[in-house]
Design an enzyme around this catalytic site. Structure first.
Site, PDB file in Angstrom:
ATOM      1  N   LYS A 127      -7.152   0.451   7.700  1.00  0.00           N
ATOM      2  CA  LYS A 127      -6.958   1.324   8.848  1.00  0.00           C
ATOM      3  C   LYS A 127      -8.039   2.390   8.953  1.00  0.00           C
ATOM      4  O   LYS A 127      -9.103   2.155   9.501  1.00  0.00           O
ATOM      5  CB  LYS A 127      -5.552   1.920   8.825  1.00  0.00           C
ATOM      6  CG  LYS A 127      -4.467   0.863   9.041  1.00  0.00           C
ATOM      7  CD  LYS A 127      -3.129   1.473   9.327  1.00  0.00           C
ATOM      8  CE  LYS A 127      -2.035   0.419   9.449  1.00  0.00           C
ATOM      9  NZ  LYS A 127      -2.220  -0.494  10.591  1.00  0.00           N
ATOM     10  N   ASP A 184      -0.116   0.135  -2.057  1.00  0.00           N
ATOM     11  CA  ASP A 184      -0.573  -0.137  -0.699  1.00  0.00           C
ATOM     12  C   ASP A 184      -0.676   1.192   0.047  1.00  0.00           C
ATOM     13  O   ASP A 184       0.311   1.735   0.522  1.00  0.00           O
ATOM     14  CB  ASP A 184       0.414  -1.078  -0.002  1.00  0.00           C
ATOM     15  CG  ASP A 184       0.000  -1.416   1.424  1.00  0.00           C
ATOM     16  OD1 ASP A 184      -0.872  -0.725   1.987  1.00  0.00           O
ATOM     17  OD2 ASP A 184       0.569  -2.366   2.004  1.00  0.00           O
ATOM     18  N   PHE A 194       6.590  -2.750   4.433  1.00  0.00           N
ATOM     19  CA  PHE A 194       5.723  -3.334   5.452  1.00  0.00           C
ATOM     20  C   PHE A 194       4.322  -3.438   4.873  1.00  0.00           C
ATOM     21  O   PHE A 194       3.671  -2.422   4.609  1.00  0.00           O
ATOM     22  CB  PHE A 194       5.681  -2.508   6.741  1.00  0.00           C
ATOM     23  CG  PHE A 194       4.825  -3.178   7.792  1.00  0.00           C
ATOM     24  CD1 PHE A 194       5.347  -4.182   8.579  1.00  0.00           C
ATOM     25  CD2 PHE A 194       3.497  -2.827   7.951  1.00  0.00           C
ATOM     26  CE1 PHE A 194       4.558  -4.838   9.524  1.00  0.00           C
ATOM     27  CE2 PHE A 194       2.696  -3.479   8.891  1.00  0.00           C
ATOM     28  CZ  PHE A 194       3.223  -4.480   9.679  1.00  0.00           C
TER      29      PHE A 194
END
Length: 410
Positions: free
Chosen positions: A263, A234, A149
């Site tokens: 985030k 990531d 993801f």
């Protein structure tokens, strides 16, 4: 902490009904309407309090409205919020310098969202392949892992293996090779002279907090070094203290060529992301080839700098590591009592619930009624990712609520 009373003039039910005709139905949220929050707690419009065990998918690593981050934002709001990158601003250099130093890399490309950071890294990796590695024009490939993801843009879903994310959004962008996660032999077989980069999550978050075998990340680093391609990590969910280290790759002593952050970098206040890389890699970008109106804006840079200052103390990494033991011990005690298994590192866990007890959604709804907020993923799996500011007592309370909703159905 005490949260001041909410002052909404509409009930949760009324607000949920009001959303139905005007909001795109791209989410299926739990039926709770949050109005206020502080630290690890949120409050709905009726004044009910909930312990937040999701923390905005790690965007709220430092809790809701952390005083140092709120102060940094307020101070900057009184000075300057946006210039675009057409001009310099007085906050960006400090942010870039501190972030590069924190990560042990050289240069920073500031963006806004995690997906933008991934898209930026794809562009940079391809350009590096053509200009530095010598790959033939338009032939660069990037190797990715199944069940990944990395976001939801059309390019990113092109290499997703989640049909819900892909169905109906083609045609897809070429140039990606998908291999099983945690399989070094498959990765090695997929790498060839056209490979610009290997793009992976050190821990797969959306897949259910899937942690690779010890040595996998070191193997990825060695394979990419030997093949002369980039290792892009990531860490948008796994980074910035979540796993008990500043970065998840640190558990194996690995330094990638390119690091993706987001985030928690915005402190739960503004969207902030960044591509952080070796100088040789990011130097392939020249004026006009890539950009973002809001990327690196003064408000984001001020908040991002304050986030880095919190991490520089090491306090939050230590808390995640120490309380991670409490989390693992609590989940271990639930195995066989409605929990089939779990994977955890630091304050992050994917919990596989016995389907006979309920789906992940059903467990999340039951926990909501007990005053604990979590989120499901993939059937009967729920994710736990509380703010790193959570106390031991709060964490044990959440685990107790989980035990209650599981054993009530056994």
């Amino acid at each position: 902490m005490t949260i001041a009373p909410s002052r909404s003039l509409r009930s949760s039910a009324e607000l949920i009904r009001a959303e139905e005709p005007v909001l795109a139905h791209n989410y299926h949220p739990l039926p709770v309407v949050v109005a206020r929050a502080e630290g690890t707690w949120v409050e709905d419009v009726e004044g009910r309090r909930y312990l937040d065990m999701l923390a905005g998918y790690s965007a709220l690593n430092f809790g809701h409205r952390h005083p140092a981050l709120i102060e940094a934002a307020h101070r900057q709001l009184d000075q300057l919020t946006l210039t675009s990158r057409a001009f310099h601003n007085d906050r960006l250099a400090q942010f870039a310098e501190s972030l590069a130093e924190l990560t042990g890399l050289d240069m920073v490309l500031p963006m806004n969202t995690g997906a933008e950071a991934v898209e930026s890294a794809i562009k940079v990796a391809r350009k590096w392949a053509y200009e530095v590695k010598g790959v033939a024009p338009d032939q660069a490939t990037i190797v990715v892992a199944a069940d990944n993801f990395h976001g939801r843009t059309t390019t990113i879903v092109s290499f997703s293996t989640d049909e819900t994310a892909r169905a109906g959004f083609g045609p897809f962008t070429p140039g990606f090779r998908v291999v099983p996660y945690n399989d070094l032999a498959a990765l090695e077989a997929a790498i060839d002279e056209t490979t610009a980069a290997v793009l992976i999550e050190p821990i797969q978050g959306e897949a259910g907090v899937v942690i690779p075998d010890d040595g996998y990340l070191r193997g990825v680093r060695e394979l990419t070094r030997r093949a002369g391609c980039l290792f892009v990590a990531d860490e948008i969910q796994s980074g910035l203290g979540r796993t008990g280290r500043t970065l998840a790759v640190e558990h194996e002593g690995v330094v990638p060529d390119v690091l993706l952050l987001g985030k928690a970098l915005g402190g739960g206040i503004v969207p902030v992301s960044a591509v952080v890389a070796r100088r040789e890699v990011l130097q392939v970008l020249r004026p006009g080839e890539h950009g973002s109106t809001f990327g690196g804006n003064p408000l984001s840079a001020a908040v991002g700098s304050a986030v880095v200052e919190l991490l520089e103390t090491g306090e939050y990494q230590r808390r995640a590591e120490e309380l991670g033991v409490v989390l693992r011990d609590g989940l271990t005690a639930l195995v066989g009592k409605g929990v089939q298994g779990f994977r955890a590192r630091g304050l992050w866990a994917g919990v596989d619930v016995d389907p006979a007890v309920g789906t992940g959604r059903e467990i999340s709804e039951r926990l909501m009624r007990e005053g604990v907020l979590v989120k499901d993923t993939h059937g009967s799996t729920i994710r736990l990712a509380p703010p790193l500011t959570i106390t031991g007592d709060e964490l044990r309370s959440a685990l107790g609520a989980l035990e209650k909703v599981l054993t009530d159905r056994l």
